[in-house]
Every structure is written in structure tokens, then in C-alpha cells.
Scaffold this motif. Structure first.
Motif, PDB file in Angstrom:
ATOM      1  N   ARG A   1       2.370   3.469   1.926  1.00  0.00           N
ATOM      2  CA  ARG A   1       2.992   2.946   3.785  1.00  0.00           C
ATOM      3  C   ARG A   1       4.100   2.398   3.066  1.00  0.00           C
TER       4      ARG A   1
ATOM      5  N   ASP B   1       1.074  -0.905   0.063  1.00  0.00           N
ATOM      6  CA  ASP B   1      -0.305  -0.264  -0.189  1.00  0.00           C
ATOM      7  C   ASP B   1       0.519   1.200  -0.225  1.00  0.00           C
TER       8      ASP B   1
ATOM      9  N   ASN C   1       3.027  -0.889   3.322  1.00  0.00           N
ATOM     10  CA  ASN C   1       2.607  -2.456   3.947  1.00  0.00           C
ATOM     11  C   ASN C   1       1.794  -3.298   2.855  1.00  0.00           C
TER      12      ASN C   1
END
Length: 160
Positions: A9, A7, A11
Motif C-alpha cells: 500500500r 508495503d 506505507n
């Protein structure tokens, strides 16, 4: 290079394929098992003490394709429609080429299932033969072919 398993971020995430169109997907992967010519002869003639090496390896490869989502964390569970595991023996080169072909009508590809099937079939050959020859190696696990989905067809150029 952009990776779709992360994603914004960073992750790890499972890719959302819910909006994708289901199409017939096919993939073929291969792995090489290298061994002595004597061991390859024993496999071909059914003289390996553990039994039918290629028969057991075929079943292991088929079973492995169905377990791929349990082994590869972000792969999707798929309804596989066809799995075939085949072997090409090269006596002069002391080699068995394991090929696994998987087909499914799905929203995502079946490459990981084909590669898992080829790898596990090759490892099963090793496991059944290690008592006779511990120098057996499993090498060159790779995708040979895939078709289906928006990215289209891919065929490995073996001359690369």
C-alpha cells in the motif's frame, strides 16, 4: 526500481530480516572535510583551541554508529563487533578524509552505521573548528566498500 522499505500500500515498514542468515558484515564509508591549509596544520599540530580535534571526532564517529537506529527511522538495531574511524590528511588539498569501518555478525548490513559514523566524525571536525574558520565544509559522504549477505561484495569505483 523496487524499494523494500514499503508495503504493497506504499506505507513505510521496517524490512523483515528474521528469515535471513546471519553472516559477517563489513562496511566502510567516507566523508571529506575541506578547510584552509592553516587550519589543517593547526589540527595536525594540536593548536586548535578546543583540543584534540581528531581524537574527539573519532569518539563521536564510534558513538554515532551505535545510535544509527535512533537517527535513521527504518534501520535495525545491530550488535556491532568492531568500529574504526580513521583519518587521511591532505595538506596540499586542505582536506581530511574520514573513514569509518564497521563489522558485525548480523542478518542485515552495516552500511548505514558506517555512513553515520563517517558523517558524524566529519561534522565533529567542523564543530570543533568553526570558531577558527567558518568556511569548513563537509562533502561527499559515501559508501566505499561492503561485504556480507546475499548481495555480495561492493567496492566503489572512485573513478566514476
Amino acid at each position: 526500481m523496487e524499494f523494500n522499505h514499503f508495503d504493497i500500500r506504499g506505507n513505510a515498514v521496517m524490512v523483515d530480516v528474521s528469515a535471513k542468515q546471519a553472516t559477517m558484515r563489513t562496511a566502510t564509508a567516507a566523508a571529506e572535510v575541506r578547510m584552509s591549509g592553516e587550519l589543517l596544520t593547526a589540527i595536525r599540530t594540536g593548536a586548535v583551541i578546543k583540543g584534540d580535534v581528531l581524537g574527539v571526532a573519532r569518539l563521536a564517529g564510534i558513538m554515532a554508529t551505535k545510535k544509527t537506529p535512533e537517527l535513521i527511522p527504518l534501520s535495525h538495531p545491530l550488535a556491532l563487533h568492531s568500529v574504526a574511524v580513521d583519518f587521511e590528511q591532505d595538506q596540499a588539498g586542505g582536506r581530511i578524509e574520514v573513514m569509518c569501518t564497521v563489522r558485525a555478525f548480523e542478518r542485515t548490513g552495516v552500511e548505514m552505521e558506517a555512513m553515520t559514523g563517517a558523517a558524524v566524525a566529519a561534522l565533529t571536525i567542523y564543530d570543533m573548528c568553526k570558531g577558527s574558520d567558518k568556511s569548513v565544509t563537509v562533502d561527499n559522504i559515501r559508501l566505499l566498500y561492503k561485504v556480507g549477505g546475499k548481495s555480495g561484495a561492493y567496492r566503489r569505483d572512485e573513478e566514476r
